[in-house]
Design a protein around this motif. Structure first.
Motif, PDB file in Angstrom:
ATOM      1  N   ALA A  49       0.715  -1.358  -0.238  1.00  0.00           N
ATOM      2  CA  ALA A  49      -0.352   0.227  -0.369  1.00  0.00           C
ATOM      3  C   ALA A  49       0.625   1.105   0.021  1.00  0.00           C
ATOM      4  O   ALA A  49       2.341   1.098   0.108  1.00  0.00           O
ATOM      5  CB  ALA A  49      -1.048   0.064   1.222  1.00  0.00           C
ATOM      6  N   GLY A  50       0.030   2.302  -0.573  1.00  0.00           N
ATOM      7  CA  GLY A  50       0.879   3.468  -0.550  1.00  0.00           C
ATOM      8  C   GLY A  50       0.155   4.591   1.081  1.00  0.00           C
ATOM      9  O   GLY A  50      -0.791   4.488   1.047  1.00  0.00           O
TER      10      GLY A  50
ATOM     11  N   LEU B  70      -2.664   5.025 -10.731  1.00  0.00           N
ATOM     12  CA  LEU B  70      -2.653   5.298  -9.064  1.00  0.00           C
ATOM     13  C   LEU B  70      -3.544   6.717  -9.566  1.00  0.00           C
ATOM     14  O   LEU B  70      -3.986   7.094 -10.210  1.00  0.00           O
ATOM     15  CB  LEU B  70      -0.900   5.022  -9.360  1.00  0.00           C
ATOM     16  CG  LEU B  70      -0.190   4.329  -8.951  1.00  0.00           C
ATOM     17  CD1 LEU B  70       0.850   3.757  -9.431  1.00  0.00           C
ATOM     18  CD2 LEU B  70      -0.284   3.857  -7.347  1.00  0.00           C
ATOM     19  N   GLU B  71      -3.403   7.698  -7.862  1.00  0.00           N
ATOM     20  CA  GLU B  71      -4.007   8.458  -7.197  1.00  0.00           C
ATOM     21  C   GLU B  71      -3.501   9.914  -7.812  1.00  0.00           C
ATOM     22  O   GLU B  71      -1.759  10.414  -7.801  1.00  0.00           O
ATOM     23  CB  GLU B  71      -3.841   9.002  -5.749  1.00  0.00           C
ATOM     24  CG  GLU B  71      -4.679   7.186  -5.026  1.00  0.00           C
ATOM     25  CD  GLU B  71      -3.690   6.230  -5.657  1.00  0.00           C
ATOM     26  OE1 GLU B  71      -2.952   6.060  -5.558  1.00  0.00           O
ATOM     27  OE2 GLU B  71      -4.476   5.236  -5.452  1.00  0.00           O
TER      28      GLU B  71
ATOM     29  N   GLY C  23      -5.130   0.739  -0.869  1.00  0.00           N
ATOM     30  CA  GLY C  23      -4.055   0.011  -1.773  1.00  0.00           C
ATOM     31  C   GLY C  23      -5.367  -0.334  -3.036  1.00  0.00           C
ATOM     32  O   GLY C  23      -6.530   0.160  -2.538  1.00  0.00           O
TER      33      GLY C  23
ATOM     34  N   ASN D 244       5.342   2.366  -0.470  1.00  0.00           N
ATOM     35  CA  ASN D 244       6.020   4.125  -1.215  1.00  0.00           C
ATOM     36  C   ASN D 244       4.955   5.189  -0.595  1.00  0.00           C
ATOM     37  O   ASN D 244       4.083   5.097   0.383  1.00  0.00           O
ATOM     38  CB  ASN D 244       5.489   4.344  -2.838  1.00  0.00           C
ATOM     39  CG  ASN D 244       3.843   4.317  -2.815  1.00  0.00           C
ATOM     40  OD1 ASN D 244       3.535   2.558  -2.824  1.00  0.00           O
ATOM     41  ND2 ASN D 244       3.127   5.304  -3.291  1.00  0.00           N
TER      42      ASN D 244
ATOM     43  N   ASN E 195       2.563   8.238  -0.892  1.00  0.00           N
ATOM     44  CA  ASN E 195       1.680   9.069  -1.845  1.00  0.00           C
ATOM     45  C   ASN E 195       0.993  10.509  -1.064  1.00  0.00           C
ATOM     46  O   ASN E 195       0.472  10.278  -0.467  1.00  0.00           O
ATOM     47  CB  ASN E 195       0.813   8.017  -2.199  1.00  0.00           C
ATOM     48  CG  ASN E 195      -0.852   8.137  -3.049  1.00  0.00           C
ATOM     49  OD1 ASN E 195      -0.271   9.409  -3.345  1.00  0.00           O
ATOM     50  ND2 ASN E 195      -0.496   7.257  -3.656  1.00  0.00           N
TER      51      ASN E 195
HETATM   52  N1  HPA Z   1      -1.566   3.435  -4.173  1.00  0.00           N
HETATM   53  C1  HPA Z   1      -2.331   2.155  -4.594  1.00  0.00           C
HETATM   54  N2  HPA Z   1      -2.717   1.446  -4.516  1.00  0.00           N
HETATM   55  C2  HPA Z   1      -0.814   1.255  -4.392  1.00  0.00           C
HETATM   56  C3  HPA Z   1      -0.333   2.019  -4.232  1.00  0.00           C
HETATM   57  C4  HPA Z   1      -0.502   3.256  -4.172  1.00  0.00           C
HETATM   58  O1  HPA Z   1      -0.085   4.303  -3.633  1.00  0.00           O
HETATM   59  N3  HPA Z   1       0.856   1.694  -3.714  1.00  0.00           N
HETATM   60  C5  HPA Z   1       0.884   0.336  -3.725  1.00  0.00           C
HETATM   61  N4  HPA Z   1      -0.803  -0.233  -4.237  1.00  0.00           N
END
Ligand code: HPA
Length: 275
Positions: free
Chosen positions: A114-115, A192-193, A210, A235, A237
């Motif tokens: 997840a970020g 991604l966002e 995530g 990461n 975010n």
């Molecule tokens: N956003 C969405 N899903 C993800 C991210 C993120 O920054 N990092 C790992 N999975």
């Protein structure tokens, strides 16, 4: 909702030594599948040999159901999962969870990459999921309810089991692994966002974002399982200093953090057998 196919149950019972029925199962997410290499006497069935199982299209996901031993505790693992962004339905994504529950497990540990949207959370840390926001726009419980599986309107007020979280935090502290706690927000993906989205999600109360887990958790809760969620923060975010993120970076960071996650899982599983 469709009931589990008897062919599927029979195949799993034939291929895995389920006379040693695990109390706990683990779902391994992106870059986190290596933990199964540490299990003793492991036996695996590839998903493509399981009747009715979808095949994972994500390269980083191996796609196997595994029975093995963490010390003296038997455990089941789904190595690799399915995502909405691959084109699967919510029901297909959750078939593995239904199967595990039907086999008779009591506890389920979800792992994912997840970020981090909480600016205090560092890349490389593990977050114990305290709660979630399902922002996927999907729900695996749509359609006719199967009443012997669970209620039509399952309560979600205490989804992530308090005592499993406490045991995870204590085990992390004993191993010297720093664990955060926070809210996981599940998005559809695969894009991604944007900075504006990340800012909005943070205002909603998210600590990490995530593309998995929330639908599987709803299914597990519906079937009465005790749930623990562990997010490897791959990461940061953050809307005001957003760095470009690639899948390669996410996988390579998950593999690094995965080493701590593996130590945590191996120590944790024998402890929660007695719950
Ligand atoms: N956003 C969405 N899903 C993800 C991210 C993120 O920054 N990092 C790992 N999975």
């Amino acid at each position: 909702m469709k009931d589990i196919d008897s062919d599927l149950l029979q195949t799993v019972k034939k291929r895995l030594p389920l006379e040693f029925l695990p109390e706990t199962a683990v779902v391994l997410g992106t870059g986190l599948g290596h933990w199964v290499d540490s299990l003793d006497r492991s036996r695996a069935v590839p998903y493509f040999e399981l009747p009715g199982f979808p095949e994972s299209t994500v390269e980083s996901h191996q796609g196997r159901l595994i029975h093995g031993w963490a010390g003296s505790s038997p455990v089941l693992a789904l190595q690799g999962r399915f995502h909405l962004y691959e084109g699967y339905s919510a029901e297909e994504i959750c078939l593995g969870i239904r199967l595990l529950a039907r086999l008779g497990i009591s506890n389920i540990i979800f792992t994912n990459a997840a970020g981090a949207v909480n600016p205090l959370f560092q890349t490389g840390s593990i977050m114990v999921i305290a709660d979630h926001i399902n922002h996927t726009g999907h729900n695996p419980l749509l359609g006719k309810n199967i009443d012997h599986w669970g209620p039509r309107f399952p309560d979600m007020s205490r989804t992530y089991d308090h005592s499993l979280r406490k045991t995870a935090l204590e085990t992390g502290a004993r191993l010297g692994i720093r664990l955060e706690q926070g809210v996981y927000l599940g998005v559809l993906g695969p894009s991604l966002e944007t900075p504006a989205e990340t800012r909005a999600y943070r205002m909603w109360g998210a600590d990490a974002i995530g593309m998995s887990t929330v639908l599987e958790v709803i299914t597990a809760k519906h079937m009465g399982l005790k749930i623990l969620g562990l997010s490897c923060l791959t990461n940061q975010n953050l809307p005001d200093c957003m760095a470009e993120t690639t899948l390669q970076e996410i996988i390579s960071q998950a593999e690094t953090t995965g080493k701590n996650l593996s130590r945590l899982l191996t120590a944790l599983i024998p402890k929660i057998q007695t719950h």
